[in-house]
Design a protein around this motif. Sequence first.
Motif: not given
Length: 665
Positions: A344-348, A352-353, A429-430
């Motif tokens: 979920n955090a990775m998706g957010e 946003d990137a 996002l890296l």
Amino acid sequence: MRMKHKRGMPRFFKPSMRLYFAFLVIFTLISAAFDLRLTALLALLVILLMIYTRLMSGRQKKEVLDYFAPSREGEESASASTLINMPLPTVIFSLATGTVLWSNELFLNITNDREHMFEVHLEDVLPGFSRKWLAEGAGVAPQLVEINKSKFRVYGNSFSIGDGDEETWSIIYLVDVTEYEKTEKEYRDSRPIMTVIMLDNYDELFKSLTEAAKNTLLAAIDSRISEWCAPAHGYLWRYDRDRYIFIFEERYLKGFIDDRFSVLDRVRELQNGAGIAATLSIGMGREADTLDEAFQFAMLGIDMALSRGGDQAVIKNKLNFEFYGGHSVAMEKRTKVKSRVMANAMGELTADASKLMIMGHKISDMDSIGAAAAICCIARKLKKPAYIVVNQDNAAAKPMIDKLKHLPEYEGVFISESEAMSSLDGKTLLVVVDTNRPEQVESELLLESCSKIAVIDHHRRAADYIDNAALNFHEPYASSACELATELLQYLVDVSDILKAEAEAILAGIMLDTKKFTMRTGSRTFEAAAFLRRAGSDTAEVKKLFQSDMKSARSKYSIIKNVVMYRDGIAIATGDGRMDRVIAAQAADDLLDIYGVTASFVICSDGDETVISARSLGDVNVQFILEKLGGGGNKSAAGAQIKGKSPEETITELKEKIDEYLKEN
């Protein structure tokens, strides 16, 4: 400081007569048995020599002391008088030979030394004293001098008397710092060390136990922890169901280190009914300015210990980490809850990137590129552009890169560092995969330039890790970065969204790090492989990615031909001349197929670096060994790159570290 006097002294007449005098006395005594007249003549010579030596020594001393005599007027006179009447132990001696010319009464008193008929050397009075710092022009000795259980700080300078190339003399003053040293030592020894002790497998250990069995096991754990802490006379308190606070003084830390934190082994002896052993993680904070900072250091130590698999102690100070223990086999402790949260955090972060930059470690292997391909799939699903930053000329997974590049979806995806830097913006996002160490990433410049970073890695965390990540999906229990990336895929994309070539690349990464599902595999590893199989991966196509050409095969077998067995089933092999590190890694893998080999180390030269590839069946923790050489990895696979040393020098140092490891274990 070099000072000049108007008169010089011929070097020939400078006294150095102790040896000559001893020979003359012995010869005189022997001659008494043959010719008394000769004996009388020699005795007279000895007496004259004694008189001459005393006169010349006195003249020499007078010449030096005349410089300091308070007969001159003005500032020089005041300075000279201060030096002569210095209320500190003072001595003047030859800088070249160490011969003492003069010392005051205070110096004679502290050294219990008296005037000698012939010269005395400073080293005889102050054993171990070095004159090097005076020759280098320093004003303070780098080390303290101990005399009769008292410690002195030594100050001094050098001067010469006469014109031309004359004798250089030194004058030193001793300041008694015994009480200061005692106070400083007591201050250092009494500094508090904050310790957090955590029962790191609490849930697995007490699951399904009755209340009585739980209390009995917990009491046994409490008892062993208390016994271990008792010699330090500190404060121990269990402040949570699985955590303890232990505060003690610095003076007791060495005992715990010398004991190799035996509480880890003692607690591991305790098991529940299902045979699960209790394991501890210990974090210590030291050299902190406040107790709060010491506690923060201890918690960082706990985090580091858990990220490395638990069952170990980590000491954290202002600069670095120290690691002890960690010898047990890490049990799989991941839950799908954490994977879902991370997904979920990775998706957010991806949503946003503006774009994603993905990179692995230098000389990217199939686990690194496979995990990057999984992130590209997630970005494509969320309609965000993604790029994989890789040095294609130096990549270990070139066949995989070539296969992906031919896909329309991967057109322009593989880019260089310069291309990545030119297209960065504030919302990039890296994503760093398959490493957590800044110096090992494909581009350190890119890492420093991005403000939003996500890390996905399975290697045990080193002391120098990426500590500013917005998302850190770090699981040392996972087999590979591709396994972790697959778990993200299961929550963020549909099976139909994964390209067949992507599924094969990700599966190849898992197979690489598990040695085709024979090492470091858990139930989640096979679940990930099953998911990728449903996504269309073909194991025959994956097999092709592992094929090597004939030249590489010959190089690999030339390394195996040079293998030497060293200590308890440990094989060490070297490559002839410059060798590709991928071939070295493959050779290390193949050495484990030989009966009796439990761990393998392959050393080869790769340009200006000496490369070590290490593999283990599990009995030997190769990461522990290579960490001492600046490398890293995990228990069964590790590597190191050493600059400035030849393969021969590296082998010698490697053997020393292996010996240290075996001695400790």
